[in-house]
Each structure stands twice: as C-alpha cells, then as structure tokens.
Design an enzyme around this catalytic site. Structure first.
Site, mmCIF file in Angstrom:
data_model
loop_
_atom_site.group_PDB
_atom_site.id
_atom_site.type_symbol
_atom_site.label_atom_id
_atom_site.label_comp_id
_atom_site.label_asym_id
_atom_site.label_seq_id
_atom_site.Cartn_x
_atom_site.Cartn_y
_atom_site.Cartn_z
ATOM 1 N N PRO A 9 0.793 -1.229 0.000
ATOM 2 C CG PRO A 9 -0.146 -1.118 2.115
ATOM 3 C CD PRO A 9 0.528 -2.065 1.172
ATOM 4 C CG ASN A 10 -0.253 4.359 1.273
ATOM 5 O OD1 ASN A 10 -1.209 4.914 0.727
ATOM 6 N ND2 ASN A 10 -0.323 3.812 2.470
ATOM 7 N NE ARG A 17 2.087 14.015 -0.542
ATOM 8 C CZ ARG A 17 0.949 13.682 0.079
ATOM 9 N NH1 ARG A 17 0.011 13.075 -0.565
ATOM 10 N NH2 ARG A 17 0.784 13.973 1.348
ATOM 11 C CE1 TYR A 22 9.225 5.023 2.928
ATOM 12 C CE2 TYR A 22 7.660 6.836 2.684
ATOM 13 C CZ TYR A 22 8.085 5.703 3.346
ATOM 14 O OH TYR A 22 7.379 5.231 4.424
ATOM 15 C CG ASN A 73 8.403 -2.079 0.377
ATOM 16 O OD1 ASN A 73 7.771 -2.227 1.414
ATOM 17 N ND2 ASN A 73 9.083 -0.976 0.104
ATOM 18 C CB ALA A 76 1.627 0.077 6.403
ATOM 19 C CG HIS A 79 5.194 -2.404 10.113
ATOM 20 N ND1 HIS A 79 6.506 -2.834 10.213
ATOM 21 C CD2 HIS A 79 5.219 -1.385 9.201
ATOM 22 C CE1 HIS A 79 7.266 -2.091 9.404
ATOM 23 N NE2 HIS A 79 6.503 -1.216 8.778
ATOM 24 C CG ASP A 86 -0.837 -17.231 8.452
ATOM 25 O OD1 ASP A 86 0.239 -17.254 9.080
ATOM 26 O OD2 ASP A 86 -1.954 -17.207 9.013
ATOM 27 C CD GLU A 97 10.350 -7.834 5.866
ATOM 28 O OE1 GLU A 97 10.612 -8.953 6.369
ATOM 29 O OE2 GLU A 97 9.972 -6.863 6.537
ATOM 30 C CG HIS A 99 11.020 -2.615 4.716
ATOM 31 N ND1 HIS A 99 9.670 -2.500 4.479
ATOM 32 C CD2 HIS A 99 11.202 -3.800 5.337
ATOM 33 C CE1 HIS A 99 9.066 -3.574 4.962
ATOM 34 N NE2 HIS A 99 9.981 -4.381 5.486
ATOM 35 C CB ILE A 100 12.517 2.450 0.335
ATOM 36 C CG1 ILE A 100 11.970 1.694 -0.876
ATOM 37 C CG2 ILE A 100 13.307 3.700 -0.094
ATOM 38 C CD1 ILE A 100 10.819 2.399 -1.574
ATOM 39 C CB SER A 101 12.630 4.191 5.103
ATOM 40 O OG SER A 101 11.592 3.357 5.600
ATOM 41 N NE ARG A 106 10.158 5.912 8.516
ATOM 42 C CZ ARG A 106 9.229 5.777 7.567
ATOM 43 N NH1 ARG A 106 9.362 4.815 6.662
ATOM 44 N NH2 ARG A 106 8.208 6.599 7.514
ATOM 45 N NE ARG A 110 7.050 4.225 9.806
ATOM 46 C CZ ARG A 110 5.950 4.341 9.051
ATOM 47 N NH1 ARG A 110 5.578 3.359 8.271
ATOM 48 N NH2 ARG A 110 5.237 5.448 9.080
#
Ligand code: CA2
Length: 146
Positions: A9-10, A17, A22, A73, A76, A79, A86, A97, A99-101, A106, A110
């Site tokens: 998501p996002n 943004r 990011y 990725n 959210a 988390h 599953d 897995e 993650h960019i950040s 953070r 997270r």
C-alpha cells in the site's frame, strides 16, 4: 525463470510525496532496476502493486506455481498482517522482504515485521539499491548463474 516483484500500500505514490523519507525514485524506476538485474541473468519479472491486503494475497496464490521467488515490499502490511505472513509460508517459494527506508531508525511500530519469520531475509534502509541486492540474492539462492 520468473520472479515476482510485489509492492504494498501507498507505494504507488513513491517519488511524488515524502522524498525526505523515500527519495525521488518512482515505482517505475524500481521495476526497471529489478527487470534489468533479473534480465541480465536470464530471468523475467512480473510486477504488481496493490493497496489491498487480499489482492496481494490473491496475486501470490495465483502466481505461486509460475514463479521461483518473490521480492516484496509489503509497505505497512509488513507490520500488521498475519494473513500475509501465512500466505508467504503457504506459497512455498522464497520471498525476500525489502524496505526503502531504515524501518529500525523510525517509529517503534515499524521495528517489528510480522512477515519476516516467513521470509528468506530482509533488506532494509538501502533505498532503491535494496531491490537490486534482493533480486541478485534471490537468484543466487535459486542457483542462477551470475
Ligand atoms: O521503507 C519502506 O519501504 C516501507 O515499507 C514503506 C512503507 C512503510 O509503511 C514501511 O514502514 C516502510 C510506506 C510506503 C508509503 O509510501 C509512500 C510513498 C510516497 C508518499 C507517501 C507514502
């Protein structure tokens, strides 16, 4: 050989943004990086983004027999989603897995990944390069010659 590249998501807003967190990289840049890294080793990539947990799980189920591994990725959902944990366990192909950040630098919420125990490993905080590392690592583990 086929790999899946899954964005949660996002992440469709990447580059538009929050550049301070990011960067300016877009999802298309990342898809091009991963396709190039995989293509250089003879593998193809199918990319998918969704803002819906169930749609991501459906995509993993539907493509589990077509793909040898997944770079993901989960945004959210990383988390929060036991269902995604599953699903990763259920598809029986390796998932890395990404993650960019640096999620550990953070907010506290997270720091924990619910999907990590089901994944081959985690790359976090390396920006867009993390995807290329993850792709090459996955291909190494799948026995694809560099
Ligand atoms: O650092 C990452 O890659 C994250 O997976 C990104 C997720 C976040 O929830 C994770 O904790 C870490 C959020 C992606 C949201 O992407 C945006 C992009 C542009 C503008 C706003 C959000």
């Amino acid at each position: 050989m086929n790999l899946l590249l899954v964005h949660g998501p996002n992440l469709n807003l990447l580059g538009e943004r929050k550049p301070e967190v990011y960067g300016r990289t877009t999802l298309l840049d990342i898809e091009a990086d991963v396709a190039a890294a995989a293509g250089a080793r003879g593998a193809a990539v199918l990319s998918f983004q969704s803002n819906h947990e169930g749609a991501i799980i459906d995509f993993l189920h539907e493509h589990r027999k077509l793909a040898a591994g997944v770079v993901m990725n989960a945004g959210a959902y990383t988390h929060t989603s036991v269902a995604l944990h599953d699903a990763i366990e259920a598809i029986h192909i390796p998932v890395v897995e990404v993650h960019i950040s640096n999620t550990h630098a953070r907010e506290g919420f997270r720091h924990r990944s619910l999907i990590a125990p089901a994944c081959l490993g985690q790359v976090t905080g390396l920006g867009r390069d993390g995807y290329t590392f993850a792709t090459n690592l996955l291909l190494d583990r799948l026995g694809v010659q560099a």
